[in-house]
Design an enzyme around this catalytic site. Structure first.
Site, PDB file in Angstrom:
ATOM      1  CG  HIS A   1      63.914  11.781   1.333  1.00  0.00           C
ATOM      2  ND1 HIS A   1      64.308  11.497   0.046  1.00  0.00           N
ATOM      3  CD2 HIS A   1      64.412  10.785   2.110  1.00  0.00           C
ATOM      4  CE1 HIS A   1      65.020  10.381   0.047  1.00  0.00           C
ATOM      5  NE2 HIS A   1      65.094   9.928   1.289  1.00  0.00           N
TER       6      HIS A   1
ATOM      7  CG  HIS B   1      66.225   7.298   5.865  1.00  0.00           C
ATOM      8  ND1 HIS B   1      66.160   8.670   5.968  1.00  0.00           N
ATOM      9  CD2 HIS B   1      66.107   7.019   4.533  1.00  0.00           C
ATOM     10  CE1 HIS B   1      66.005   9.200   4.763  1.00  0.00           C
ATOM     11  NE2 HIS B   1      65.968   8.210   3.873  1.00  0.00           N
ATOM     12  CD  GLU B   2      66.848   3.457   2.899  1.00  0.00           C
ATOM     13  OE1 GLU B   2      65.862   3.334   2.142  1.00  0.00           O
ATOM     14  OE2 GLU B   2      67.702   4.358   2.755  1.00  0.00           O
TER      15      GLU B   2
ATOM     16  CG  HIS C   1      62.163   5.605   2.218  1.00  0.00           C
ATOM     17  ND1 HIS C   1      61.574   6.836   2.026  1.00  0.00           N
ATOM     18  CD2 HIS C   1      63.513   5.822   2.144  1.00  0.00           C
ATOM     19  CE1 HIS C   1      62.510   7.756   1.845  1.00  0.00           C
ATOM     20  NE2 HIS C   1      63.692   7.170   1.926  1.00  0.00           N
TER      21      HIS C   1
END
EC number: 3.4.-.-
Length: 435
Positions: free
Chosen positions: A192, A182-183, A186
């Site tokens: 998101h 997830h990070e 980014h």
């Protein structure tokens, strides 16, 4: 607020340098009992214990803040960008290098133990297997990612220039690689899923149940996520109870009430597709040994041409730790999640299905994905060598006397035994240009 907002990047930079220079010795240098301990949040077998807390809840518990306006984070885990970058969609991409690969230099804090480092490397391996993204050893590059166990799980969006911080506290690693993925998404430039402009067709935001003052975390935005249809199974989607005030859902799927959202296990098909589209990964991008991936345009899963170097090294580590661990230690039995079990993307939610049970099943062992046994072809690979090889832990720029010496990860890779098929371990890391 304006002054504090402008100071946060400098504060994070100083904390990052402090963490790198004062990091604890790696697990390979510990004696005896160090290798028998099991980090909190993991079973003795090394499998992550599933927790109810997702990224917002983790950060709310670790980072003291009254409202998002007083925080250096937006949407729960994104380092607040400068105003002009909020309007940007594609100018913060990482550049593509020779051979069609996008190389992202990284530096890993010494404070991570061996199991935590393995979780992070497993996330790197998933990107390597399915996309043209390559996380390579920091060796003096101008732009690089510094991964630290600070208070919380957070990162910036896209390439910010210079050193940029990714925080992965031990709590962020308890579920395995999901939050890391997830990070890192980014870092690649993605926001998101539940905040994209078309989200109201697919989810209902229950504004009355959002923690007062945190409604700003649900504002819609134009982003690179729009490169693919809305995906409930995206690793970038928050769960039903994000920023919940009274324990009631804040995000309600519209197409089906039973669909699972907020999975933290794999990159979904659409996650992989959006990375390939944003970075224009070619249909087949072979590396120096003729390996690569093939991107299928029909929306189905990407099919790797072979198991990546990182996966082979992870297999070797699992085998080595299982045979050399002190008596009583069971860390060698960790089940390393098989890559490629991504859930099907939701091209059109009503016709798609998502198995919640698939997330609850144990991950497939890497050995099942390869015809050769774990560690095959890596006879001389020692646990200490692999731990040194996993990631660089000290920036050469901080130690001028080391500029003419190979980086720890590079030196360790050069001492490893050749892998099957004539594949040299860490070959793409040795190709990183030196200053």
């Amino acid at each position: 607020m304006g002054i504090m907002g402008s100071l946060w990047p400098w504060i994070l930079t100083m904390l990052s340098l402090l963490g790198l220079s004062m990091g604890a010795p790696s697990a390979s240098r510990c004696s005896g009992v160090c290798s028998t301990s099991v980090p909190e949040g993991f079973t003795p077998e090394g499998s992550p214990v599933f927790q109810d807390k997702d990224i917002p809840a983790i950060n709310q518990g670790l980072i003291s803040e009254e409202t998002p306006e007083s925080s250096f984070l937006v949407e729960g885990d994104i380092i607040r960008p400068s105003p002009f970058r909020l309007l940007s969609v594609t100018n913060n991409k990482w550049p593509k290098g020779v051979g069609g690969f996008v190389e992202i230099p990284f530096l890993l804090s010494r404070k991570y133990d061996e199991l935590s480092r393995r979780v992070i490397m497993d996330a790197f391996a998933e990107f390597e297997r399915f996309t043209c993204i390559r996380f390579v050893a920091y060796h003096g590059q101008r732009d690089f990612v510094s991964i630290l166990p600070m208070a919380g799980c957070f990162s910036g969006v896209g390439r910010s220039g210079g050193m940029q911080v990714v925080s992965l506290a031990p709590t962020c690693l308890r579920k395995g690689r999901g939050i890391v993925l997830h990070e890192l998404m980014h870092v690649l430039g993605f926001w998101h899923e539940h905040s994209r402009a078309d989200r109201d067709r697919y989810i209902q935001v229950n504004w009355n149940e959002i923690l007062p003052g945190f409604e700003i975390n649900f504002i819609k935005s134009r982003s690179t996520n729009m490169l693919v249809p809305y995906d409930y199974s995206s690793v970038m989607h928050y769960g039903r109870f994000a920023f919940s005030w009274r324990g009631q859902p804040t995000i309600i799927p519209l197409w089906t009430s039973s669909v699972h959202i907020g999975q933290r296990w794999n990159l979904s098909t659409s996650d992989i597709t959006r990375v390939c589209r944003l970075y224009n990964c070619s249909r087949s991008v072979p590396d120096s040994h003729g390996r690569g991936f093939e991107a299928q345009s029909d929306g189905s899963s990407l099919t790797p041409a072979s198991i990546s170097r990182l996966q082979r090294l992870l297999e070797a580590l699992s085998e080595e730790s299982g045979s050399s661990a002190p008596s009583g230690s069971r860390t060698g039995g960790q089940s390393i999640a098989g890559l490629g079990n991504s859930q099907q993307g939701w091209e059109h939610p009503p016709q798609s299905t998502f198995s919640v049970g698939a997330l609850a099943r144990p991950p497939q062992m890497l050995a099942d994905a390869s015809k050769s046994g774990p560690g095959a072809g890596a006879d001389s690979l020692s646990l200490e060598q692999f731990q040194l090889a996993q990631a660089p832990t000290v920036p050469l720029a901080l130690f001028p006397e080391a500029r003419d010496k190979p980086a720890p990860i590079q030196d360790a890779f050069e001492r490893l035994a050749p892998l099957p098929g004539g594949c040299a371990p860490g070959s793409h890391i040795r190709e990183v240009p030196r200053d």
